[in-house]
Design a protein around this motif. Structure first.
Motif, PDB file in Angstrom:
ATOM      1  N   TYR A 196       0.807  -1.214   0.000  1.00  0.00           N
ATOM      2  CA  TYR A 196       0.000   0.000   0.000  1.00  0.00           C
ATOM      3  C   TYR A 196       0.840   1.264   0.000  1.00  0.00           C
ATOM      4  N   PHE A 197       1.891   1.310   0.808  1.00  0.00           N
ATOM      5  CA  PHE A 197       2.632   2.546   0.993  1.00  0.00           C
ATOM      6  C   PHE A 197       3.298   3.022  -0.298  1.00  0.00           C
ATOM      7  N   ASN A 198       3.916   2.131  -1.060  1.00  0.00           N
ATOM      8  CA  ASN A 198       4.494   2.524  -2.345  1.00  0.00           C
ATOM      9  C   ASN A 198       3.404   2.922  -3.334  1.00  0.00           C
ATOM     10  N   TRP A 199       2.309   2.195  -3.284  1.00  0.00           N
ATOM     11  CA  TRP A 199       1.192   2.454  -4.197  1.00  0.00           C
ATOM     12  C   TRP A 199       0.568   3.823  -3.941  1.00  0.00           C
ATOM     13  N   ILE A 200       0.329   4.170  -2.682  1.00  0.00           N
ATOM     14  CA  ILE A 200      -0.305   5.447  -2.355  1.00  0.00           C
ATOM     15  C   ILE A 200       0.636   6.612  -2.655  1.00  0.00           C
ATOM     16  N   ASP A 201       1.944   6.405  -2.480  1.00  0.00           N
ATOM     17  CA  ASP A 201       2.902   7.466  -2.794  1.00  0.00           C
ATOM     18  C   ASP A 201       2.792   7.886  -4.262  1.00  0.00           C
ATOM     19  N   LYS A 202       2.599   6.924  -5.156  1.00  0.00           N
ATOM     20  CA  LYS A 202       2.456   7.231  -6.578  1.00  0.00           C
ATOM     21  C   LYS A 202       1.141   7.970  -6.837  1.00  0.00           C
ATOM     22  N   ALA A 203       0.094   7.570  -6.111  1.00  0.00           N
ATOM     23  CA  ALA A 203      -1.211   8.216  -6.286  1.00  0.00           C
ATOM     24  C   ALA A 203      -1.171   9.658  -5.796  1.00  0.00           C
ATOM     25  N   ILE A 204      -0.412   9.913  -4.735  1.00  0.00           N
ATOM     26  CA  ILE A 204      -0.294  11.265  -4.184  1.00  0.00           C
ATOM     27  C   ILE A 204       0.356  12.202  -5.207  1.00  0.00           C
ATOM     28  N   VAL A 205       1.332  11.695  -5.940  1.00  0.00           N
ATOM     29  CA  VAL A 205       1.981  12.497  -6.977  1.00  0.00           C
ATOM     30  C   VAL A 205       0.978  12.828  -8.090  1.00  0.00           C
ATOM     31  N   LYS A 206       0.122  11.884  -8.401  1.00  0.00           N
ATOM     32  CA  LYS A 206      -0.859  12.064  -9.472  1.00  0.00           C
ATOM     33  C   LYS A 206      -1.982  13.003  -9.069  1.00  0.00           C
ATOM     34  N   TYR A 207      -2.368  12.938  -7.781  1.00  0.00           N
ATOM     35  CA  TYR A 207      -3.478  13.758  -7.291  1.00  0.00           C
ATOM     36  C   TYR A 207      -3.025  14.586  -6.081  1.00  0.00           C
ATOM     37  N   PRO A 208      -2.205  15.596  -6.302  1.00  0.00           N
ATOM     38  CA  PRO A 208      -1.716  16.401  -5.177  1.00  0.00           C
ATOM     39  C   PRO A 208      -2.858  17.129  -4.473  1.00  0.00           C
ATOM     40  N   VAL A 209      -2.695  17.290  -3.169  1.00  0.00           N
ATOM     41  CA  VAL A 209      -3.708  17.953  -2.344  1.00  0.00           C
ATOM     42  C   VAL A 209      -3.163  19.289  -1.868  1.00  0.00           C
ATOM     43  N   GLU A 210      -3.930  20.342  -2.081  1.00  0.00           N
ATOM     44  CA  GLU A 210      -3.541  21.681  -1.639  1.00  0.00           C
ATOM     45  C   GLU A 210      -4.131  21.962  -0.263  1.00  0.00           C
ATOM     46  N   ILE A 211      -3.297  22.453   0.652  1.00  0.00           N
ATOM     47  CA  ILE A 211      -3.737  22.787   2.002  1.00  0.00           C
ATOM     48  C   ILE A 211      -3.806  24.299   2.152  1.00  0.00           C
ATOM     49  N   ASN A 212      -4.939  24.793   2.600  1.00  0.00           N
ATOM     50  CA  ASN A 212      -5.109  26.219   2.872  1.00  0.00           C
ATOM     51  C   ASN A 212      -4.547  26.500   4.265  1.00  0.00           C
ATOM     52  N   LYS A 213      -3.289  26.859   4.318  1.00  0.00           N
ATOM     53  CA  LYS A 213      -2.603  27.003   5.605  1.00  0.00           C
ATOM     54  C   LYS A 213      -3.213  28.092   6.478  1.00  0.00           C
ATOM     55  N   GLU A 214      -3.609  29.183   5.870  1.00  0.00           N
ATOM     56  CA  GLU A 214      -4.166  30.285   6.658  1.00  0.00           C
ATOM     57  C   GLU A 214      -5.479  29.895   7.313  1.00  0.00           C
ATOM     58  N   GLU A 215      -6.306  29.154   6.587  1.00  0.00           N
ATOM     59  CA  GLU A 215      -7.583  28.710   7.160  1.00  0.00           C
ATOM     60  C   GLU A 215      -7.358  27.598   8.186  1.00  0.00           C
ATOM     61  N   LEU A 216      -6.432  26.711   7.891  1.00  0.00           N
ATOM     62  CA  LEU A 216      -6.127  25.620   8.814  1.00  0.00           C
ATOM     63  C   LEU A 216      -5.567  26.144  10.127  1.00  0.00           C
ATOM     64  N   LYS A 217      -4.814  27.224  10.054  1.00  0.00           N
ATOM     65  CA  LYS A 217      -4.174  27.797  11.237  1.00  0.00           C
ATOM     66  C   LYS A 217      -5.196  28.109  12.333  1.00  0.00           C
ATOM     67  N   LYS A 218      -6.430  28.416  11.928  1.00  0.00           N
ATOM     68  CA  LYS A 218      -7.460  28.764  12.897  1.00  0.00           C
ATOM     69  C   LYS A 218      -7.855  27.594  13.798  1.00  0.00           C
ATOM     70  N   PHE A 219      -7.537  26.387  13.372  1.00  0.00           N
ATOM     71  CA  PHE A 219      -7.935  25.214  14.142  1.00  0.00           C
ATOM     72  C   PHE A 219      -6.911  24.819  15.200  1.00  0.00           C
ATOM     73  N   PHE A 220      -5.714  25.378  15.136  1.00  0.00           N
ATOM     74  CA  PHE A 220      -4.685  25.023  16.101  1.00  0.00           C
ATOM     75  C   PHE A 220      -4.793  25.880  17.354  1.00  0.00           C
ATOM     76  N   ILE A 221      -4.351  25.329  18.462  1.00  0.00           N
ATOM     77  CA  ILE A 221      -4.300  26.071  19.718  1.00  0.00           C
ATOM     78  C   ILE A 221      -2.893  26.630  19.891  1.00  0.00           C
ATOM     79  N   GLY A 222      -2.793  27.955  20.093  1.00  0.00           N
ATOM     80  CA  GLY A 222      -1.505  28.568  20.370  1.00  0.00           C
ATOM     81  C   GLY A 222      -0.636  28.791  19.162  1.00  0.00           C
ATOM     82  N   LEU A 223      -1.155  28.521  17.972  1.00  0.00           N
ATOM     83  CA  LEU A 223      -0.327  28.643  16.768  1.00  0.00           C
ATOM     84  C   LEU A 223      -0.008  30.103  16.453  1.00  0.00           C
ATOM     85  N   ASN A 224      -1.010  30.955  16.549  1.00  0.00           N
ATOM     86  CA  ASN A 224      -0.791  32.370  16.238  1.00  0.00           C
ATOM     87  C   ASN A 224       0.247  32.987  17.154  1.00  0.00           C
ATOM     88  N   GLU A 225       0.142  32.651  18.470  1.00  0.00           N
ATOM     89  CA  GLU A 225       1.094  33.217  19.429  1.00  0.00           C
ATOM     90  C   GLU A 225       2.503  32.759  19.136  1.00  0.00           C
TER      91      GLU A 225
END
Length: 229
Positions: A196-225
């Motif tokens: 699975y691990f080698n297989w999923i690594d190839k799939a990740i390259v084919k279907y990259p996922v973009e993370i909205n860091k600024e929006e995600l930051k709101k979910f962390f505790i103490g991150l802004n500080e």
């Protein structure tokens, strides 16, 4: 089998180091853009992410937000799980894998056998989960399991030598005796996970996922500080 535990602790450390070093100025960011993850037409919104977070928080008997490090690790694990899930759903679509209404009803009926009477409704109520949310997650799980079955598990070849070696290892570890069929099931899962691990690594390259860091930051505790220091 869980497909989301690969190097999870190391992944958290790497992500945090990248997160703090690359937080961008949000002045020009579209405030209406509230996605957390996206990959092509699959989008995880802030609401989707909140629902998942609330579900996981419900499994703790104490207030997890009182423990920022542990809480932030949960947020990171959700990001990892949903990113991987997104890649798997894209791959399933590519392979023509889907779940029909009849497929869902049959799988649900089998699942509910373990929840007689009102046990299923009680479980949803205890975890503050809407049936629609549970159904959505259940269908995704069925799709992913069918994908893994088709692309990996069904292609595993197990010979007599594999079974004997696995049984000997099992005995040395002092584990409970299993029937031959049970041994083969466990051996097949072990071999599937390795592939699975080698297989999923190839799939990740084919279907990259973009993370909205600024929006995600709101979910962390103490991150802004921390990021201001």
């Amino acid at each position: 089998m869980s497909w989301s535990n690969k190097n999870s602790f190391l992944g958290v450390l790497v992500f945090f180091s990248l997160f703090f070093s690359s937080c961008s100025n949000t002045d020009n960011q579209n405030k209406l853009d509230t996605y957390i993850l996206r990959s092509k037409d699959i989008i995880i919104t802030s609401v989707d992410f909140t629902d998942e977070l609330e579900l996981r928080k419900a499994s703790y008997v104490y207030n997890i937000k009182d423990f920022p490090s542990e809480y932030n690790s949960i947020v990171m694990q959700i990001i990892q799980d949903l990113s991987e899930e997104t890649v798997l759903l894209h791959t399933a679509r590519e392979k023509g894998i889907f779940i029909s209404d009849d497929d869902f009803k049959n799988a649900e009926a089998i699942f509910l056998k373990d929840y007689p009477g009102d046990a299923f409704e009680d479980m949803l109520l205890k975890n503050a989960v809407e049936y629609s949310f549970w159904k959505k997650r259940f269908i995704k799980r069925l799709i992913i399991d069918r994908l893994i079955q088709q692309e990996l598990r069904a292609k595993i070849v197990i010979n007599t030598e594999d079974v004997v070696d696995f049984y000997e290892k099992y005995k040395k570890e002092g584990k409970q005796d299993l029937s031959e069929d049970e041994l083969i099931v466990q051996l097949r899962e072990q071999k599937t996970e390795k592939k699975y691990f080698n297989w999923i690594d190839k799939a990740i390259v084919k279907y990259p996922v973009e993370i909205n860091k600024e929006e995600l930051k709101k979910f962390f505790i103490g991150l802004n500080e921390t990021s201001k220091e």
